[in-house]
Design an enzyme around this catalytic site. Structure first.
Site, short mmCIF file in Angstrom:
data_model
loop_
_atom_site.label_atom_id
_atom_site.label_comp_id
_atom_site.label_asym_id
_atom_site.label_seq_id
_atom_site.Cartn_x
_atom_site.Cartn_y
_atom_site.Cartn_z
N HIS A 26 0.84 -1.21 0.00
CA HIS A 26 0.00 0.00 0.00
C HIS A 26 0.87 1.26 0.00
O HIS A 26 0.55 2.24 -0.66
CB HIS A 26 -0.92 0.02 1.23
CG HIS A 26 -1.90 -1.11 1.27
ND1 HIS A 26 -1.75 -2.20 2.09
CD2 HIS A 26 -3.04 -1.31 0.57
CE1 HIS A 26 -2.76 -3.02 1.91
NE2 HIS A 26 -3.56 -2.52 0.99
N GLN A 86 -17.63 -8.00 -0.49
CA GLN A 86 -16.73 -8.76 -1.34
C GLN A 86 -16.20 -10.03 -0.67
O GLN A 86 -15.36 -10.71 -1.22
CB GLN A 86 -15.59 -7.88 -1.85
CG GLN A 86 -14.60 -7.39 -0.80
CD GLN A 86 -13.66 -6.35 -1.38
OE1 GLN A 86 -14.01 -5.20 -1.57
NE2 GLN A 86 -12.43 -6.76 -1.70
N LYS A 89 -0.95 -6.91 -8.00
CA LYS A 89 -1.04 -8.18 -7.27
C LYS A 89 -2.44 -8.78 -7.47
O LYS A 89 -2.60 -9.98 -7.66
CB LYS A 89 -0.74 -7.90 -5.80
CG LYS A 89 -1.38 -8.80 -4.80
CD LYS A 89 -0.47 -9.92 -4.44
CE LYS A 89 -1.04 -10.86 -3.42
NZ LYS A 89 -2.38 -10.62 -2.99
O1 PAF Z 1 -7.91 -4.32 -3.05
C1 PAF Z 1 -8.60 -3.95 -2.09
O2 PAF Z 1 -8.10 -3.62 -1.01
C2 PAF Z 1 -10.13 -3.94 -2.22
O3 PAF Z 1 -10.57 -4.98 -3.01
C3 PAF Z 1 -10.68 -2.60 -2.71
C4 PAF Z 1 -10.23 -2.27 -4.12
C5 PAF Z 1 -10.25 -1.48 -1.76
C6 PAF Z 1 -12.22 -2.65 -2.71
O4 PAF Z 1 -12.73 -2.92 -1.45
#
Ligand code: PAF
Length: 283
Positions: free
Chosen positions: A37, A61, A152
């Site tokens: 990140h 998700q 990734k």
């Molecule tokens: O890659 C992630 O951390 C998540 O899938 C995202 C893009 C923030 C969506 O919740």
């Protein structure tokens, strides 16, 4: 660094920056931040004028409740890392602001069809509907911006490019290279949940990609090479595929040229994924 949770304040902040003629860089995350990140924050810093990062663990998700509950949450460390990387504004929206009906299903869903049903989508039904829906909402609130995602999650990046194209979001999507530990393991928020032995076995993923990258052979041979390495190193294989990097359609043995190898598997019950460039030579 400005910290916001209110959606309207976040919307106004981004729109005020654009009114000043500044380019907004946006990095959506689910927190549990790591050096991968940090590389997105640094890319955003370099290629835009003001950086907004979102921290939101998106329940839509996750296909399994236990996976959602186990997902690491480190809010204080996340804020410290964002500050260190020069992020200008961190937004942490509430669950009810993002999904007002939660835990009831949200009626409006963004779905990319077949692209979201293969690979990660096949193993985690509904996963990409959840990703596409939340990213569409994050883009709607942030407004026109340049948005940064890691390679990734290669399929996720393809899904996001698809929604930007199909729904005409004023967003420039920037894919950023995978960040790896010194031993080659791709950084992931899930790595912290691995045992010491599991972490060693997880190296099977990057080893499989390296082995495939070394052989310029037909796609089916490269698939077999990756399966062999993954199985020998103790990874329970979910898939090992060679695909077109844009469509993510599996390559046939008649094709030649640069492709992307995608691997995923389970170690210690944790789902891990990785990918890398390969070159195939048709038979
Ligand atoms: O890659 C992630 O951390 C998540 O899938 C995202 C893009 C923030 C969506 O919740």
């Amino acid at each position: 660094m400005l910290e916001l949770s209110d959606i309207e304040e976040w919307r106004s902040f981004a729109s005020d920056q654009r009114a000043k003629g500044l380019v907004v860089g946006f990095v959506p995350t689910m927190g549990a931040l790591h050096a991968g990140h940090a590389s997105l924050f640094r890319a955003a810093k370099e290629h835009s004028d003001v950086v907004v990062a979102s921290l939101f663990v998106n329940p839509r998700q996750f296909d399994r409740r236990d996976d959602l509950e186990k997902y690491p949450r480190t809010p204080e460390r996340d804020l410290a890392l964002a500050l260190e990387c020069g992020v200008d504004c961190v937004v942490s929206p509430s669950l009810t602001d993002m999904w007002p009906d939660y835990p009831a299903p949200t009626p409006t869903t963004v779905s990319v069809g077949e692209l979201g049903e293969r690979f990660e989508g096949a193993g985690r039904p509904g996963h990409f509907d959840g990703v596409a829906s939340v990213v569409a909402k994050l883009f709607t609130i942030t407004g026109p911006c340049r948005s940064f995602f890691g390679e990734k999650d290669f399929q996720q990046l393809a899904v996001i490019r698809q929604i930007v194209r199909d729904l005409a979001f004023a967003v420039e999507v920037v894919g950023c290279p995978i960040v790896r530990d010194d031993d080659g393991l791709a950084l992931s928020s899930r790595n912290v949940t691995l045992s010491l032995a599991g972490r060693r076995r997880a190296l099977g993923l990057s080893h499989a990609l390296t082995a495939a990258a070394k052989v310029a052979r037909p796609a089916s041979i490269q698939r077999a090479v990756m399966h062999e390495v993954l199985e020998n190193e103790g990874v329970e294989v979910a898939y090992a595929e060679v695909v077109d990097p844009l469509t993510l359609l599996p390559s046939s043995d008649a094709e030649s040229g640069p492709r992307r190898a995608l691997v995923a598997g389970f170690v210690d019950g944790v789902r891990l994924l990785d990918n890398g460039p390969v070159s195939i030579v048709g038979s």
